[in-house]
Design an enzyme around this catalytic site. Structure first.
Site, PDB file in Angstrom:
ATOM      1  N   SER A 118       0.839  -1.199   0.000  1.00  9.90           N
ATOM      2  CA  SER A 118       0.000   0.000   0.000  1.00  9.90           C
ATOM      3  C   SER A 118       0.873   1.246   0.000  1.00  9.90           C
ATOM      4  O   SER A 118       2.024   1.210   0.427  1.00  9.90           O
ATOM      5  CB  SER A 118      -0.876  -0.044   1.269  1.00  9.90           C
ATOM      6  N   ILE A 143       3.196   4.334  -0.056  1.00  8.06           N
ATOM      7  CA  ILE A 143       4.553   4.670  -0.504  1.00  8.06           C
ATOM      8  C   ILE A 143       5.343   3.405  -0.856  1.00  8.06           C
ATOM      9  O   ILE A 143       6.042   3.351  -1.874  1.00  8.06           O
ATOM     10  CB  ILE A 143       5.281   5.495   0.597  1.00  8.06           C
ATOM     11  N   ASP A 191       5.225  -9.918   9.946  1.00  5.43           N
ATOM     12  CA  ASP A 191       4.910  -8.755  10.778  1.00  5.43           C
ATOM     13  C   ASP A 191       6.238  -8.251  11.351  1.00  5.43           C
ATOM     14  O   ASP A 191       6.842  -8.916  12.196  1.00  5.43           O
ATOM     15  CB  ASP A 191       3.955  -9.186  11.899  1.00  5.43           C
ATOM     16  N   VAL A 192       6.699  -7.095  10.898  1.00  6.68           N
ATOM     17  CA  VAL A 192       8.000  -6.609  11.376  1.00  6.68           C
ATOM     18  C   VAL A 192       7.895  -6.006  12.784  1.00  6.68           C
ATOM     19  O   VAL A 192       8.889  -5.582  13.350  1.00  6.68           O
ATOM     20  CB  VAL A 192       8.676  -5.620  10.393  1.00  6.68           C
ATOM     21  N   TYR A 229       4.974   9.457  17.479  1.00  5.22           N
ATOM     22  CA  TYR A 229       5.274   9.176  16.063  1.00  5.22           C
ATOM     23  C   TYR A 229       6.458  10.035  15.612  1.00  5.22           C
ATOM     24  O   TYR A 229       7.395   9.538  14.971  1.00  5.22           O
ATOM     25  CB  TYR A 229       4.034   9.462  15.211  1.00  5.22           C
ATOM     26  N   LYS A 252      10.148   8.826  14.261  1.00  3.43           N
ATOM     27  CA  LYS A 252      10.670   9.224  12.960  1.00  3.43           C
ATOM     28  C   LYS A 252      11.952  10.059  13.096  1.00  3.43           C
ATOM     29  O   LYS A 252      12.797  10.044  12.204  1.00  3.43           O
ATOM     30  CB  LYS A 252       9.598   9.966  12.164  1.00  3.43           C
TER      31      LYS A 252
HETATM   32  N1  LIG Z   1       1.202   8.874   4.273  1.00  2.33           N
HETATM   33  C1  LIG Z   1       1.855   9.877   4.823  1.00  2.33           C
HETATM   34  O1  LIG Z   1       1.341  11.020   4.886  1.00  2.33           O
HETATM   35  C2  LIG Z   1       3.240   9.654   5.368  1.00  2.33           C
HETATM   36  C3  LIG Z   1       4.032  10.783   5.616  1.00  2.33           C
HETATM   37  C4  LIG Z   1       5.319  10.623   6.100  1.00  2.33           C
HETATM   38  C5  LIG Z   1       5.816   9.356   6.331  1.00  2.33           C
HETATM   39  N2  LIG Z   1       5.028   8.271   6.108  1.00  2.33           N
HETATM   40  C6  LIG Z   1       5.608   6.956   6.371  1.00  2.33           C
HETATM   41  O2  LIG Z   1       5.605   6.224   5.160  1.00  2.33           O
HETATM   42  C7  LIG Z   1       5.621   4.825   5.440  1.00  2.33           C
HETATM   43  C8  LIG Z   1       4.557   4.136   4.597  1.00  2.33           C
HETATM   44  O3  LIG Z   1       3.290   4.647   4.981  1.00  2.33           O
HETATM   45  P1  LIG Z   1       2.069   4.789   3.971  1.00  2.33           P
HETATM   46  O4  LIG Z   1       1.604   6.174   4.057  1.00  2.33           O
HETATM   47  O5  LIG Z   1       2.413   4.218   2.663  1.00  2.33           O
HETATM   48  O6  LIG Z   1       1.003   3.874   4.755  1.00  2.33           O
HETATM   49  P2  LIG Z   1      -0.009   2.715   4.290  1.00  2.33           P
HETATM   50  O7  LIG Z   1      -0.658   3.056   2.992  1.00  2.33           O
HETATM   51  O8  LIG Z   1      -0.877   2.489   5.488  1.00  2.33           O
HETATM   52  O9  LIG Z   1       0.940   1.443   4.061  1.00  2.33           O
HETATM   53  C9  LIG Z   1       1.566   0.806   5.126  1.00  2.33           C
HETATM   54  C10 LIG Z   1       2.211  -0.476   4.635  1.00  2.33           C
HETATM   55  O10 LIG Z   1       2.967  -1.040   5.718  1.00  2.33           O
HETATM   56  C11 LIG Z   1       2.544  -2.381   5.953  1.00  2.33           C
HETATM   57  N3  LIG Z   1       2.690  -2.637   7.379  1.00  2.33           N
HETATM   58  C12 LIG Z   1       2.117  -1.969   8.400  1.00  2.33           C
HETATM   59  N4  LIG Z   1       2.470  -2.523   9.577  1.00  2.33           N
HETATM   60  C13 LIG Z   1       3.288  -3.566   9.286  1.00  2.33           C
HETATM   61  C14 LIG Z   1       3.947  -4.544  10.064  1.00  2.33           C
HETATM   62  N5  LIG Z   1       3.820  -4.573  11.402  1.00  2.33           N
HETATM   63  N6  LIG Z   1       4.713  -5.476   9.451  1.00  2.33           N
HETATM   64  C15 LIG Z   1       4.838  -5.471   8.086  1.00  2.33           C
HETATM   65  N7  LIG Z   1       4.223  -4.573   7.296  1.00  2.33           N
HETATM   66  C16 LIG Z   1       3.441  -3.634   7.893  1.00  2.33           C
HETATM   67  C17 LIG Z   1       1.093  -2.428   5.431  1.00  2.33           C
HETATM   68  O11 LIG Z   1       0.668  -3.734   5.043  1.00  2.33           O
HETATM   69  P3  LIG Z   1      -0.031  -4.795   6.072  1.00  2.33           P
HETATM   70  O12 LIG Z   1      -1.093  -4.038   6.810  1.00  2.33           O
HETATM   71  O13 LIG Z   1      -0.530  -5.896   5.207  1.00  2.33           O
HETATM   72  O14 LIG Z   1       1.056  -5.275   6.968  1.00  2.33           O
HETATM   73  C18 LIG Z   1       1.214  -1.543   4.202  1.00  2.33           C
HETATM   74  O15 LIG Z   1       1.770  -2.281   3.137  1.00  2.33           O
HETATM   75  C19 LIG Z   1       5.413   4.699   6.951  1.00  2.33           C
HETATM   76  O16 LIG Z   1       6.657   4.471   7.584  1.00  2.33           O
HETATM   77  C20 LIG Z   1       4.857   6.071   7.348  1.00  2.33           C
HETATM   78  O17 LIG Z   1       5.161   6.358   8.690  1.00  2.33           O
HETATM   79  C21 LIG Z   1       3.756   8.389   5.615  1.00  2.33           C
END
Ligand SMILES: NC(=O)c1ccc[n+]([C@@H]2O[C@H](COP(=O)([O-])OP(=O)(O)OC[C@H]3O[C@@H](n4cnc5c(N)ncnc54)[C@H](OP(=O)(O)O)[C@@H]3O)[C@@H](O)[C@H]2O)c1
Length: 260
Positions: free
Chosen positions: A11, A13, A59-60, A148, A152
């Site tokens: 999902s 990024i 699950d990491v 959070y 980060k």
């Molecule tokens: N979106 C933003 O605005 C934003 C901004 C800055 C930084 N970030 C960072 O970007 C990164 C990606 O976030 P995103 O926005 O792309 O979120 P997202 O759409 O919710 O995707 C999260 C992904 O991580 C996986 N995941 C979550 N917990 C996990 C676990 N315990 N073990 C293995 N996989 C896990 C999920 O799959 P499963 O649920 O199947 O495990 C999913 O593939 C994160 O580190 C977030 O903190 C996001």
């Protein structure tokens, strides 16, 4: 880079990074918890890009899950040239009175996994004299917006330290600090992002493209979009009391109170 291992690849990024890496002819190892969703993504990427895609449901946030991913990173016969520590989530709660188990899990996923998987991947990369580690931090790293932001900030400083330690080895470490990106992140945290101003959002395609361009250039910190680079410059030089009052727990508290 050869093979890239991406955590959180189903999902947002992580998924976009996987697609762009496949388009650049990298083989992939995709990690997330939902095995069926991983299989779907793998099937689509294989069909569209013609690269090898392994799935590694794990699950990491769990020691056994991290061990499985670390074992894969250490396999000498199938070397991983790029590790992307991307899995993460917002605890979606204030710390005081919040659920401690959620806070502990956030540290396991966004700090401990980054530490352990980087530790597993780096030695073989150094022996080969090439490789890269991309750790997904956040613009929150420059703020004081709750636990959070603390996690980060750790990712950002850890990556800067790792990059300095790896200098001259042919291996690089890059911290990616995105601002707001439309993914499943906010919904999973129970946040209603629908009213947040359009100007704050960055396209996920741009975030992934700037991240991979930064990795290829060996950049230590990548902040996608000019406006977030300007914001980071201001935040890095602003007095911390001002940062705390403008972008501290009270700001995250207001967002949490506007939950759906
Ligand atoms: N979106 C933003 O605005 C934003 C901004 C800055 C930084 N970030 C960072 O970007 C990164 C990606 O976030 P995103 O926005 O792309 O979120 P997202 O759409 O919710 O995707 C999260 C992904 O991580 C996986 N995941 C979550 N917990 C996990 C676990 N315990 N073990 C293995 N996989 C896990 C999920 O799959 P499963 O649920 O199947 O495990 C999913 O593939 C994160 O580190 C977030 O903190 C996001």
């Amino acid at each position: 880079m050869g093979t890239a291992l991406v955590t959180g690849a189903t999902s947002g990024i992580g998924l976009e990074l996987a697609w762009q890496l496949a388009a650049a002819r990298h083989h992939l190892v995709l990690v997330a918890r939902d095995a069926a969703r991983l299989d779907d993504v793998a099937r689509q990427v294989r069909a569209a890009a013609g690269v090898d895609v392994e799935v590694l449901p794990a699950d990491v946030g769990d020691p056994a899950g991290r061990a499985a991913v670390a074992d894969r990173l250490r396999q000498p016969t199938r070397p991983v040239g790029l590790l992307v520590n991307n899995a993460g989530f917002s605890p979606g709660q204030l710390f005081v009175g919040g659920d401690l188990a959620v806070e502990e899990n956030a540290l396991e996923v966004m700090v401990r996994a980054v530490l352990e998987l980087s530790h597993a991947a780096a030695p073989a990369m150094v022996r080969r004299g090439r490789g890269a580690i991309l750790n997904v931090s956040s613009m929150s790293a420059f703020t004081a917006m709750g636990t959070y932001a603390a996690a980060k900030s750790w990712v950002l400083v850890f990556t800067e330290a790792l990059a300095a330690e790896l200098a001259g080895t042919g291996v690089t470490a890059t911290a990616l600090c995105p601002g707001l990106v439309r993914t499943e992140f906010h919904r999973r945290a129970g946040l209603d992002a629908s009213t947040w101003p359009a100007v704050g959002w960055t396209d996920v395609e741009q975030v992934a493209a700037e991240a991979l361009a930064g990795v290829r250039r060996g950049r230590v910190v990548v902040i996608p979009s000019a406006r977030y680079r300007a914001a980071a410059l201001v935040l890095r030089h602003a007095p911390r009391p001002l940062v705390r009052s403008l972008l501290g727990p009270r700001t995250s508290g207001r967002a949490l109170r506007r939950r759906r």
